[in-house]
Scaffold this motif. Structure first.
Motif, PDB file in Angstrom:
ATOM      1  N   ASP A   5     -11.240   7.732  11.372  1.00 55.60           N
ATOM      2  CA  ASP A   5      -9.809   7.449  11.248  1.00 55.60           C
ATOM      3  C   ASP A   5      -9.237   6.766  12.493  1.00 55.60           C
ATOM      4  O   ASP A   5      -8.037   6.534  12.582  1.00 55.60           O
ATOM      5  CB  ASP A   5      -9.034   8.736  10.950  1.00 55.60           C
ATOM      6  CG  ASP A   5      -9.028   9.735  12.113  1.00 55.60           C
ATOM      7  OD1 ASP A   5      -9.758   9.501  13.105  1.00 55.60           O
ATOM      8  OD2 ASP A   5      -8.293  10.731  12.028  1.00 55.60           O
ATOM      9  N   ARG A  24     -10.426  -1.142  13.332  1.00 53.41           N
ATOM     10  CA  ARG A  24     -11.363  -0.048  13.555  1.00 53.41           C
ATOM     11  C   ARG A  24     -12.356  -0.424  14.664  1.00 53.41           C
ATOM     12  O   ARG A  24     -12.554  -1.604  14.945  1.00 53.41           O
ATOM     13  CB  ARG A  24     -12.139   0.257  12.266  1.00 53.41           C
ATOM     14  CG  ARG A  24     -11.285   0.852  11.152  1.00 53.41           C
ATOM     15  CD  ARG A  24     -12.169   1.365  10.028  1.00 53.41           C
ATOM     16  NE  ARG A  24     -11.397   1.736   8.858  1.00 53.41           N
ATOM     17  CZ  ARG A  24     -10.788   2.909   8.691  1.00 53.41           C
ATOM     18  NH1 ARG A  24     -10.856   3.829   9.654  1.00 53.41           N
ATOM     19  NH2 ARG A  24     -10.110   3.166   7.599  1.00 53.41           N
ATOM     20  N   LEU A  66      -4.187   7.624  10.070  1.00 48.35           N
ATOM     21  CA  LEU A  66      -5.115   7.084  11.065  1.00 48.35           C
ATOM     22  C   LEU A  66      -4.681   7.512  12.461  1.00 48.35           C
ATOM     23  O   LEU A  66      -3.516   7.867  12.687  1.00 48.35           O
ATOM     24  CB  LEU A  66      -5.150   5.555  10.975  1.00 48.35           C
ATOM     25  CG  LEU A  66      -5.556   4.982   9.613  1.00 48.35           C
ATOM     26  CD1 LEU A  66      -5.314   3.485   9.565  1.00 48.35           C
ATOM     27  CD2 LEU A  66      -7.017   5.300   9.315  1.00 48.35           C
TER      28      LEU A  66
END
Length: 310
Positions: A5, A24, A66
């Motif tokens: 996350d 990410r 996230l």
């Protein structure tokens, strides 16, 4: 960086617009936004917008479940990455702006500040067209020309934050004046803006570099001459770059790279003709497009986070 996350807040700030994303650690973009820079408002207003957008992205990440772990910001001009200061940028109006610390204070996240072309080179070397090459020279050709020398995934910054200014290699001593004040710099001959300007001078007709490339391909003699002059100057600049850096791959990005084979075919030939004992680099088009700046800003932030956690 093992949690699925975790994301980095990434911003690529230009004179006209900001490309922004949540990225990410593996380089995947999970959310992207664009905002106007509106540099005419002045540097303080632009800094305010950057901080507001970054804070909004961090909030968006949390709302989506996230975890923002770092922030990376890329800006044009001269950047002191060690101090996190935007030293000077004509496009945005920055002068000695401590942007890293301002963002870190606002977001409460580890933050990195980088040069837009250097972080673009970082992304192309690690995730894009230069992946696995080890030694990469990324050259961005648009309104100007700048480069990033990336070795084993790290871009050289220089003693004063100004490494990579390949656009100011002298290629034509009696050539047109450059914006830096000296005649004959590479970007005064071979940048997209220079190609359009030169064609207008010799033809009396305004045109973009893309239009010059189209007309040259269609057999128009004046366009063909202007295009050849630019390609030959670019080959001279790249040959100098190869003599200095001995890279495995040269990645060409920016607007001019969109000319495709009309640029790369004659450029490869011209570069080959100029090399003697130097090993010939692979010459390729950038793969990440205008995402490179955001991705590179994220990579720089992750690198900074890794150093701070040691």
């Amino acid at each position: 960086m093992t949690s699925g996350d975790e994301v980095v807040v990434a911003l690529d700030v230009g004179g006209t617009g900001m490309k922004c994303a949540l990225v990410r650690p593996d380089g995947a973009t999970v959310h992207a936004e664009r905002h106007a820079t509106d540099a005419a408002r002045g540097p303080e207003a632009v800094v305010g917008t950057i901080l507001d957008v970054a804070e909004g992205l961090a909030g968006k990440a949390r709302a989506d479940g996230l975890t923002p772990v770092a922030c990376g910001i890329a800006v044009p001009g001269v950047v002191d990455e060690a101090r996190g200061v935007a030293v000077w940028s004509a496009n945005v109006g920055f002068r000695d702006v401590p942007l890293r610390d301002l963002a870190r204070e606002r977001l409460g996240l580890p933050t990195a500040l980088g040069h837009d072309v250097r972080v673009g080179g970082l992304a192309e070397a690690r995730l894009g067209a230069g992946r696995d090459a080890g030694h990469v020279l990324f050259v961005a050709i648009g309104t100007g020309i700048a480069a990033a020398h990336v070795v084993d995934g790290s871009a050289a910054v220089g003693a004063h934050g100004a490494a990579g200014e390949i656009g100011h290699i002298l290629v034509r001593p009696d050539g047109p004046p450059c914006g830096c004040g000296r005649p004959g710099c590479l970007e005064a001959v071979a940048s997209a803006s220079a190609i359009g300007r030169r064609y207008a001078e010799v033809s009396g007709t305004p045109a973009t570099a893309a239009e010059v490339a189209d007309r040259a391909a269609a057999g128009e003699p004046l366009a063909g001459r202007v295009w050849r002059e630019a390609v030959e100057a670019l080959a001279d600049g790249l040959a100098t770059g190869q003599a200095l850096f001995d890279v495995a791959t040269i990645v060409i990005g920016g607007g001019l790279a969109q000319a495709g084979p009309r640029l790369f075919d004659p450029l490869r030939t011209a570069l080959h003709e100029r090399l003697t004992f130097h090993r010939e680099p692979r010459l390729v088009a950038a793969a990440l497009g205008d995402q490179a700046g955001c991705l590179g800003a994220a990579l720089l932030a992750l690198d900074t986070l890794a150093k701070e956690s040691r």
